[in-house]
Design a protein around this motif. Structure first.
Motif, PDB file in Angstrom:
ATOM      1  N   ARG A  29       0.812  -1.214   0.000  1.00  0.00           N
ATOM      2  CA  ARG A  29       0.000   0.000   0.000  1.00  0.00           C
ATOM      3  C   ARG A  29       0.849   1.270   0.000  1.00  0.00           C
ATOM      4  N   SER A  31       2.156   4.611  -1.778  1.00  0.00           N
ATOM      5  CA  SER A  31       1.340   5.326  -2.794  1.00  0.00           C
ATOM      6  C   SER A  31       2.269   6.167  -3.653  1.00  0.00           C
TER       7      SER A  31
ATOM      8  N   GLU C 284      -4.903   0.910   7.665  1.00  0.00           N
ATOM      9  CA  GLU C 284      -5.201   1.228   6.266  1.00  0.00           C
ATOM     10  C   GLU C 284      -6.706   1.435   6.070  1.00  0.00           C
ATOM     11  N   ASP C 287      -9.688   6.290   7.803  1.00  0.00           N
ATOM     12  CA  ASP C 287      -9.302   7.542   7.113  1.00  0.00           C
ATOM     13  C   ASP C 287      -8.439   8.355   8.073  1.00  0.00           C
ATOM     14  N   ASP C 288      -8.987   8.612   9.312  1.00  0.00           N
ATOM     15  CA  ASP C 288      -8.094   9.381  10.194  1.00  0.00           C
ATOM     16  C   ASP C 288      -7.212   8.415  10.990  1.00  0.00           C
ATOM     17  N   VAL C 470     -12.187   1.696  -4.310  1.00  0.00           N
ATOM     18  CA  VAL C 470     -11.424   2.916  -4.660  1.00  0.00           C
ATOM     19  C   VAL C 470     -11.885   3.434  -6.029  1.00  0.00           C
ATOM     20  N   HIS C 557      -3.150   4.015  -5.304  1.00  0.00           N
ATOM     21  CA  HIS C 557      -3.687   5.391  -5.462  1.00  0.00           C
ATOM     22  C   HIS C 557      -4.951   5.517  -4.632  1.00  0.00           C
ATOM     23  N   MET C 558      -4.894   4.957  -3.432  1.00  0.00           N
ATOM     24  CA  MET C 558      -6.094   4.937  -2.582  1.00  0.00           C
ATOM     25  C   MET C 558      -6.548   6.364  -2.252  1.00  0.00           C
ATOM     26  N   ASP C 559      -5.521   7.254  -2.200  1.00  0.00           N
ATOM     27  CA  ASP C 559      -5.865   8.615  -1.744  1.00  0.00           C
ATOM     28  C   ASP C 559      -6.506   9.424  -2.881  1.00  0.00           C
ATOM     29  N   ASN C 560      -6.621   8.822  -4.058  1.00  0.00           N
ATOM     30  CA  ASN C 560      -7.119   9.646  -5.174  1.00  0.00           C
ATOM     31  C   ASN C 560      -8.002   8.796  -6.092  1.00  0.00           C
TER      32      ASN C 560
END
Lengths: 67, 178, 1012, 222, 239
Positions: A29, A31, C284, C287-288, C470, C557-560
């Protein structure tokens, strides 16, 4: 280069090392920006210079050959 | 007796077990009607010597059965933790006479916090050491709870508690069942 | 052993151990009866969300094997079955089985799930560890194999005689209420027991209040909470209020290393590692930031890359590790849980957590004792199968073997190794019954698609939440619809599950699809599975392309999510572009050699050689020193006290006198060429004449071993009384005078291991020190013995040694990297060790007569050899296996296997198991007469070839030759398909099939045209 | 074979700077063997030129052809059909190629993409070395098949010059002194005396010095 | 930095002595895991906790062990013993530490009570006859002013009684009024009970003092009195 510049980068990754590393980055994981698209090749030896040139011709902003 | 294996031909039991037995047999007719409206909250300290170190869960259950009968299940609040895992009050093992009051009271702080957490007005102390210790830490740390033996509240519930036998009751129970 | 041995094997237990053993057996020529008591195979592993050390999701790496077992011609899967009785002896057993009724006709059931929708009866779902509910008619889990429903005993019809809702709604009337229990009798040449173990039920720990608060869960329940197929579909929420937790605690050693509240005195080996993993994976899901704390005693992360995983967990993920066993967990307000604990220095600390996970251990399965009794298999004092270290997979009964956690709690890589080892052991003397009972699969004729316009089908996978959570999978599917040549698109939850495979086959036939693109995970793990599926639908398996939209996309690219969706579309467009140009390719069968080459004459090498030779295949065993035995020569006993000397002597004799083993002493490998099935290696003898021999062989086993690291610290080599563990063993065997009259001995652990230069644990030193300490104490109970350690890692049953050592009065003092023990030599030349007592925090000094350094293990340097075979090594020099979890004995390049210390430090019993496993893996190739070759190989177009020799010169394997009419020619059987000659050829005369210029250029330019 | 190197990109760009449409012709002969003028190198150069031009913001169309050889008119003829469509033709053959193209298509502008170097061979993949200077009268048998004409900077025929030091030629330490090798070989074979035999001076007319040469085989000429 | 402790010169005599008298003490098995210390209210008092105590015993630091007054702070409540994975009997260890103290060094409060108990059968040292007098006096008072209990019967040493109740000496001596409630309950259930006159008090300070002879003497006297003089079938320990 303004901030909205989204480079298109193609990455030729050899099946045993770099492609596996990219898989591992996935399972760990980590990124990284989504501008990199991986193309699997049996070995980086397979990457003909012509691919790099044709990619640039087609508009690639960067090419990454990893093996 | 087992430690020195002294032969004896009598059984050894606790008054709590007898209380429970008598209530179950109907010999001891007592109920918690008196507290239905008063809604005075009680909690219980599980004495280490009769719960964790000897009769265990059996004793813990008997204690709760007796107490719930005499004050009403809805008015009883268990400490956290309770039963065989309950904390020691800090009075046992001769601590009250050990001459180390500062350490004893520090030891008892855990118990004090437990009692305050339950928000109960009264704490049942079916053991003299616990009774003395919890009285002492109550004053020392400024707790507004009272420490009573089971027999006191049982007699109160049966309306037989004498006027002079209410030393340990708080003002809220002083007049009840006279 | 009677001649007419039966060529079949009974495997009891369908967990990962049973699955791996069955696949090895079936692939090396034996009919397998796989008996599983549940309605589907998969065992505990199928319930896991992710697995260590690779963080792969458990389902993703087990489902290919599940499907393989489900479709394997030579594996007869008997679910809902149990062994009633067995009779006969090795080579010829007769087994009576009872198959409980499924009440669903497996041929008709299409697992559409309507019955479960309609069924009114809800029961606790044991697959979800009781957290979720399922219906009385159920499917064990989404990717279950066989994917057939079953009705359990709480069905209302059975209880009250009415309802039958399932029967009314079943579209293929597969429900059969008068399905009866069947008695089966089968014959098998060997029996392999792998019933696994039970996850410990912690309700007996009243101080932990497991039943009181819903937020106190077992680790298996937590796995289910994390799993996408779990009760909360992968959302990490508190069971009490379904809110995301902010703080989670893990309590280690619940139901293990405890002789007070429970009676499991052993260590369950896996809890430290899975707690590490669960903490990392849990973070994972939030989120926070999630605060995770693991309360432990000894951190037992002893396996390969385990310590690195732990360091990463601490440093990168910020998981907190608190060395303190917990007394009680108190319920607190708002469903929180309060933990009061003692820090290492004794201070009291208190923290409130949203959830507490009890890292429960493994205990013997409840009906395992009965099974063992029926089989006449002895159990040890813990209720697990009794085995000897020197034959780790054999039971006390001839012909019956054991593997997996039924033998001892162990992790999955070790289980898989043992599974293969037991397969080899089981067929040790069934070799002449090989292929006697197996069946051959007729594939449907391959459709000829050459000349047809491409008609591409695109299948986009959700992979639970991994992709769907995602990227916007439906958008990707619809985007693919109007790509050129695409005639069909769809998306599914799990494309790799068996029902989906059948669905894909059906769609291919219905819509006349002649190219298939699957957008899901990595081709490295799933391409063979999908290729076989489309081959089953009549399509050549090379008319297939994958787009890796998970490992290379959603996972990174989990954040996007928008970018991930865009990138997924690009990857699909690229895959479709390449698929349009893909051509059918045909493999050709190639005769292969029968022999195996084993390199390394240590125990691992010898066991592998004997393992293969016993199966009737010739073995060349190469050892560069002058004698066999490797490190085992210096070892006294196994941790269970078994003498290694006699075992080694017997093994060496068996190797020397084995008709099928050709021994090359003092010989080195100086070159090798060829591929799986047809290697040819040159051996050079080192004794003078240096004569060379060329040998042909089909497989290679690397067992080059490792050695004890020579310590560079603690006065080793400067002071006579400082020795390593092997020195100590030698001192014992030669009753060295330094041992007589010793009054005080100190052991220092982790010398040269678990340090920045070598961030790994050598796994055997703790057990070795404990064994030596006990020997010393037995010699003289009054002797002062100290073990100065960082973590005592006596995992599994070795914990008994740790208990016995403490009982014998050995004092254990813990140090850490920031406060190393100080070793000096005093004026009277006496040794002095100063260290801080970890409990009292006070410096203590020991004046030992002997200082033993538990030095770590380093691999033997063989860079040249590994270069010949092109096998990779990790940063510490250990060989890198194909997959840390499920292929611990193979290399990624086919036909080469590994065993022993060269892979990673391990005790002798694990080396023996790995060696036998290598033998079994090798047999899956050696058992065959020929193998299919070709496919992705280079081919020359004579007209364009200028015979310029560029290809001859660049090919790393030296395969292209120039033939008489001066054109280059590449033997498709030998070509490794790397494509170097193709890109170098100045005349563009060579093309690599499946990776032609046309295809790769199309894929590249697809990225830049329209979109992306 | 004839060994050549590709001209630098700037030099080629300079040549075709005025043209919008060019034909790039490769040769399957010697230049393919020395990896400089084959079909692959044609495609690569074509791509490079297009990218370079694109960077200048000007458009360039390049068509690629590779014929068997550019030193036989029959093969050159294959380009006839399309040759006029282009502003110029860039030949990736050895020096012979552009000249034959020019002779075949006098009106077309022909440019060489390579610099032809020497006759030689590959001592190693990617390294070619000169072995023959085409002097017209081969004398290497006197020097144990080590030709001083081609491999000595001064083509000396009677022993090394003063500049030969530890086996290297004075002009560069990358260049071996061929005489050093010749003498050593003769000494090994104890036939140093051979070098003492008298030989007439060399007639250089058969070499380039005698003007452009022809080789005529009467029996083949129609 | 304090000079390091020379472990090689220390010998675990105390540990041996404890193991000898309490075989299942399991002292050696300590994993230093901290479960006991985490759950012990006396942790950190006098800079001591159960784990440190066991550690000192195992390292042979016998004089520090014998010296620490912590042994009297710990109440031997066995909460550590309940959670110890290795079942180490720390309470019995503390008892042994207390026993190793010279009698005159032990806390005088406990020693005093133990001596009085031996002498007078109760920790407050009240002579039996005073106990009997108080009991009879309170009983009369209740009979007079509460008609329901006019025939309340409180006896001492009544032979043949089924139950013998051991009364804590605090009530008769300092809070006689607190005696009433129990009697009333026993009366209402017509319990056939009596007090013993010999060793009549329920508390046991000799146990707390770890004075085994005293403790044994009290028990023997008590048992002898019950079995021979009273013949009661059940002895009841009060609240």
């Amino acid at each position: 280069m303004n901030e909205t510049f989204e480079p298109q980068i193609v990455a030729y990754c050899c099946n045993y090392c770099a492609y596996a590393a990219a898989d591992l980055a996935g399972s760990m994981r980590l990124s990284y920006p989504s501008n990199v698209k991986v193309i699997q090749v049996p070995c980086t030896g397979r990457v003909d210079i012509l691919y790099l040139l044709r990619a640039i011709e087609d508009g690639a902003d960067g090419i990454y050959v990893a093996g | 007796m087992k430690k020195f294996n002294i032969p004896h031909n009598f059984e050894f039991t606790s008054i709590i077990t007898l209380y429970a037995q008598w209530i179950r047999e109907g010999k001891l007719k007592v109920n918690s009607d008196w507290n239905r409206d008063l809604k005075i909250k009680f909690t219980l300290q599980d004495p280490c010597n009769i719960v964790r170190k000897t009769w265990g869960e059996l004793m813990a259950d008997d204690l709760r059965f007796v107490i719930k009968t005499i004050v009403g299940e809805e008015n009883f609040v268990d400490m956290i933790p309770c039963g065989t895992n309950n904390f020691c009050c800090g009075g046992g093992g001769g601590a009250l006479q050990a001459g180390l009051p500062e350490q004893r009271r520090a030891y008892g702080k855990v118990k004090f916090d437990q009692i305050i957490k339950t928000g109960a007005n009264y704490v049942f102390a079916p053991c003299h050491n616990c009774h003395g210790q919890m009285e002492d830490i109550g004053e020392f740390y400024g707790g507004n709870y009272h420490v009573v033996h089971i027999w006191t509240i049982m007699c109160l519930a049966m309306g037989v508690l004498g006027e002079n036998e209410r030393a340990y009751l708080g003002p809220d129970l002083a007049k009840v069942g006279l | 052993m009677s001649k007419q041995a039966i060529g079949s094997v009974l495997v009891v237990g369908g967990g990962i151990a049973g699955i791996q053993a069955s696949l090895d057996l079936a692939d090396s020529g034996y009919l397998v009866y796989l008996v599983e008591k549940n309605s589907a195979i998969g065992g505990v592993m199928s319930q896991l969300d992710k697995t260590f050390p690779t963080n792969d999701c458990s389902m993703c790496i087990i489902s290919p094997k599940l499907v393989e077992v489900g479709r394997h011609l030579n594996i007869e899967l008997l679910t809902l079955s149990e062994v009633q009785s067995i009779s006969g002896e090795q080579g010829n057993f007769e087994i009576k089985l009872t198959q409980h009724p499924r009440y669903v006709d497996v041929d008709k059931c299409i697992a559409c799930g309507i019955c479960a929708e309609k069924c009114p009866k809800k029961v606790l779902n044991e697959y979800d560890a009781g957290l979720g509910k399922r219906k009385s008619i159920y499917l064990k889990y989404a990717q279950a194999v066989p994917l057939k429903y079953a009705i359990d005993e709480n069905c209302i019809y059975f209880k009250k005689g009415k309802c039958k809702a399932c029967e009314k709604f079943c579209p293929s009337d597969a429900i059969n209420f008068d399905d009866k229990q069947k008695e089966l009798t089968i014959n098998a040449g060997a029996i392999l027991i792998a019933p696994g173990s039970a996850v410990y039920d912690p309700s007996v720990y009243d101080t932990y209040g497991y039943k009181q608060s819903p937020n106190i869960v077992t680790s298996l329940e937590f796995e289910r909470i994390l799993a996408a197929t779990g009760p909360f579909a992968g959302d990490l929420v508190r069971p009490s209020d379904k809110k995301a937790p902010a703080k989670i605690a893990w309590l280690q050693c619940v139901g293990s290393r405890d002789i007070n509240t429970c009676d499991n005195s052993y260590c369950s080996s896996v809890c430290c590692m899975y707690a590490n993993k669960q903490a990392v994976i849990a973070k994972e899901h939030c989120d926070d930031p999630l605060d995770t704390a693991i309360f432990f005693m000894d951190l037992r992360t002893y396996g390969k890359d385990f310590d690195k995983y732990n360091l990463r967990a601490q440093e990168d993920h910020g998981v907190r590790f608190i060395r303190s066993r917990i007394h009680s967990v108190f319920p607190d307000d708002d469903d929180k849980l309060r933990i009061v604990y003692a820090t290492e220095s004794g201070k009291r600390a208190e923290e409130r957590f949203d959830m507490v996970v009890l890292s429960v251990g493994l205990s013997p399965g409840k009906d395992v004792a009965g099974l063992a009794e029926k089989m006449g298999v002895e159990l040890n004092n813990h209720g697990f199968a009794r085995t000897s270290c020197l034959s780790p997979v054999s039971t006390n009964r001839e012909g019956i073997f054991v593997c997996g956690t039924f033998q001892e709690p162990k992790d999955i890589p070790h289980t898989v190794m043992e599974a293969s080892a037991s397969a080899a052991a089981a067929t040790g003397n069934l070799s002449h019954a090989r292929w006697s009972l197996t069946r051959v699969k007729e594939m449907p004729p391959e459709e000829n698609v050459t000349g047809q316009k491409p008609r591409i089908g695109v299948f986009v996978c959700n992979c639970g939440i991994n992709i769907g959570g995602v990227a916007d999978v439906p958008a990707i599917r619809d985007y693919a619809r109007d790509l050129t040549h695409v005639i069909h698109v769809e998306d599914n939850l799990f494309t790799c599950s068996q029902d989906n495979q059948d669905h894909i086959k059906q769609i291919i036939r219905e819509k006349g699809i002649n190219r298939v693109v699957v957008a899901s995970c990595s081709p490295r793990t799933h391409e063979p599975l999908f290729q076989e599926t489309i081959r089953d639908a009549g399509l050549n398996k090379y008319l297939f392309e994958m787009a890796n939209i998970r490992d290379h996309n959603t996972w990174v690219h989990m954040d996007n999510p928008e970018k991930a969706t865009e990138k997924a579309k690009d990857l699909v467009r690229m895959a479709v572009a390449k698929a349009a140009y893909s051509e059918p390719l045909h493999q050709v069968s190639l005769k292969i050699s029968k022999a195996a080459l084993v390199i390394g004459g240590g125990v691992s090498g010898m066991e592998a050689a004997v393992g293969i030779a016993d199966q009737g295949r010739p073995v060349y065993l190469v050892e560069k020193s002058i004698e066999l035995g490797g490190n085992a020569k210096f070892l006294g006993t196994t941790w269970q006290g078994e003498q290694i000397g006699p075992y080694l002597e017997d093994l060496v004799n068996r190797v020397k006198n084995h008709p099928d083993i050709e021994l090359f002493m003092q010989t080195k490998v100086t070159g090798t060429t060829g591929t799986m099935g047809n290697f040819s290696t040159t051996l050079t003898s080192l004794n003078g004449e240096g004569k060379e021999i060329k040998i042909d062989h089909a497989v290679t086993v690397l067992a080059t071993g490792g050695r004890e690291k020579v310590p560079e610290q603690y006065l080793y080599g400067e002071h006579p009384h400082v020795m390593t563990q092997l020195d100590m063993d030698r001192a014992f065997s030669e009753s060295d005078e330094r041992l007589s009259g010793t009054k005080s001995v100190v052991f220092i652990q982790c010398v040269g291991s678990r340090i920045p230069e070598r961030p790994y644990c050598s796994k055997i030193c703790c057990t070795h020190s404990l064994k030596s300490a006990l020997l010393l104490k037995n010699k003289n109970p009054k002797m002062k013995v100290y073990i100065v350690y960082r973590d005592i890692r006596s995992y599994g049953f070795r914990e008994e040694l740790y208990v016995q050592a403490r009982e014998a009065g050995v004092i254990f003092i813990r140090y850490n990297l920031k406060n190393l023990p100080k070793v000096e030599s005093l004026e009277d030349d006496h040794l002095s060790v100063t260290v801080t007592d970890h409990v009292l925090g006070m410096p203590v000094r020991l004046k030992p007569d002997l200082l033993v350094l538990a030095s770590g293990i380093v691999p033997n340097a063989n860079t040249a050899l590994f270069e010949f075979f092109k096998v990779p090594v990790n940063s510490e020099g250990f060989l890198i296996e194909a997959h840390a979890k499920l292929r611990p004995v193979d290399f990624s390049s086919e036909g080469i296997f590994l065993a022993g210390l060269a892979h990673y430090p391990k005790p002798i019993e694990e080396s023996i198991a790995q060696a036998k496993a290598a033998a079994s893996r090798a047999m899956t190739i050696l058992a065959k007469e020929e193998i299919m070759v070709g496919g992705v190989v280079a081919s020359v177009e004579d007209a364009r070839c200028a015979a310029c020799l560029t290809c001859v010169r660049t090919c790393p394997y030296g395969i292209p030759k120039i033939n008489e009419d001066s054109h280059a020619v590449i033997d498709s059987a030998e070509c490794h398909g790397c494509g170097m000659c193709v890109s170098e050829c100045p005349g563009k005369a060579i093309s690599l099939q499946h990776f032609t210029d046309e295809q790769l250029l199309a894929k590249t330019s697809a990225l830049f045209t329209s979109g992306g | 074979m004839i060994v050549a190197d590709r001209k630098s990109l700037d030099e080629i760009q300079e040549m075709i700077k005025d043209y919008k449409k060019i034909l790039l012709v490769g040769c399957k002969g010697c230049v393919t063997v020395c990896n400089v003028g084959g079909m692959k190198e044609v495609q690569v150069l074509s791509s490079i030129l297009k990218i370079a031009r694109k960077k200048e913001g000007r458009e360039l169309q390049v068509e690629e052809r590779t014929i068997e050889r550019q030193c036989d008119f029959e093969y050159v003829e294959q380009l006839r059909a399309d040759c006029d469509r282009f502003d110029a033709i860039l030949s990736m053959a050895c020096g012979v190629g552009p000249q034959f193209l020019a002779e075949a298509f006098p009106s077309q502008k022909i440019y060489p993409a390579l610099d032809t170097k020497f006759f030689g061979g590959a001592v190693q993949h990617g390294i070619w070395e000169e072995r023959c200077a085409g002097c017209g009268t081969c004398v290497i048998h006197f020097y144990d098949s080590l030709c001083p004409i081609a491999r000595c900077a001064k083509s000396l025929q009677h022993g090394p010059c003063g500049g030969s030091a530890n086996g290297k030629c004075e002009i560069s330490e990358d260049v071996d002194c061929i005489w050093d090798i010749i003498v050593r070989k003769k000494m090994e074979q104890e036939r140093l005396e051979d070098l003492r035999t008298y030989r007439a001076f060399k007639d250089w007319r058969s070499a380039r010095d005698g003007g452009p040469r022809k080789s005529i085989r009467e029996e083949l000429v129609q | 930095m304090t000079s390091p402790i020379e472990l090689d010169e220390l010998y675990c005599d105390f540990k041996e002595s404890v193991q000898a008298s309490i075989p299942e003490a399991n002292l050696d098995l300590c994993l230093t895991c901290g479960a006991c210390t985490g759950g012990c209210p006396a942790s950190e008092l006098l800079d001591m906790d159960p784990r440190k105590l066991v550690r000192m015993v195992l390292l042979g630091m016998d004089d520090e062990v014998r010296k620490t007054p912590w042994a009297w702070v710990c109440t031997m409540c066995a909460r550590c013993f309940k959670a110890c994975p290795m079942k180490i009997n720390i309470p019995k260890l503390v008892y042994s530490v207390r026993r190793s103290w010279p009698r005159d060094k032990a806390p005088k409060g406990i020693r005093g009570s133990c001596d009085q108990h031996i002498r007078a059968g109760n920790a407050m040292g009240v002579p039996s006859k005073d106990f009997i007098w108080v009991v009879e006096d309170v009983a009369e008072e209740i009979q007079e002013n509460d008609p329901k209990f006019k025939d309340l019967k409180v006896t001492v040493d009544r032979k043949g009684a089924h139950l013998v109740i051991n009364q804590n000496s605090r009530e008769p001596v300092t809070e006689p009024d607190e005696l009433g409630p129990l009697w009333k309950i026993l009366h209402m259930v017509e319990a056939d009970w009596t007090y013993p006159s010999v060793m009549w008090a329920g508390e046991n300070y000799c146990l707390f003092l770890a004075d085994e002879e005293g403790w044994k003497y009290i028990l023997e006297e008590f048992v002898y009195h019950i079995d021979n003089n009273l013949g009661a079938k059940v002895v009841v320990n009060t609240e």
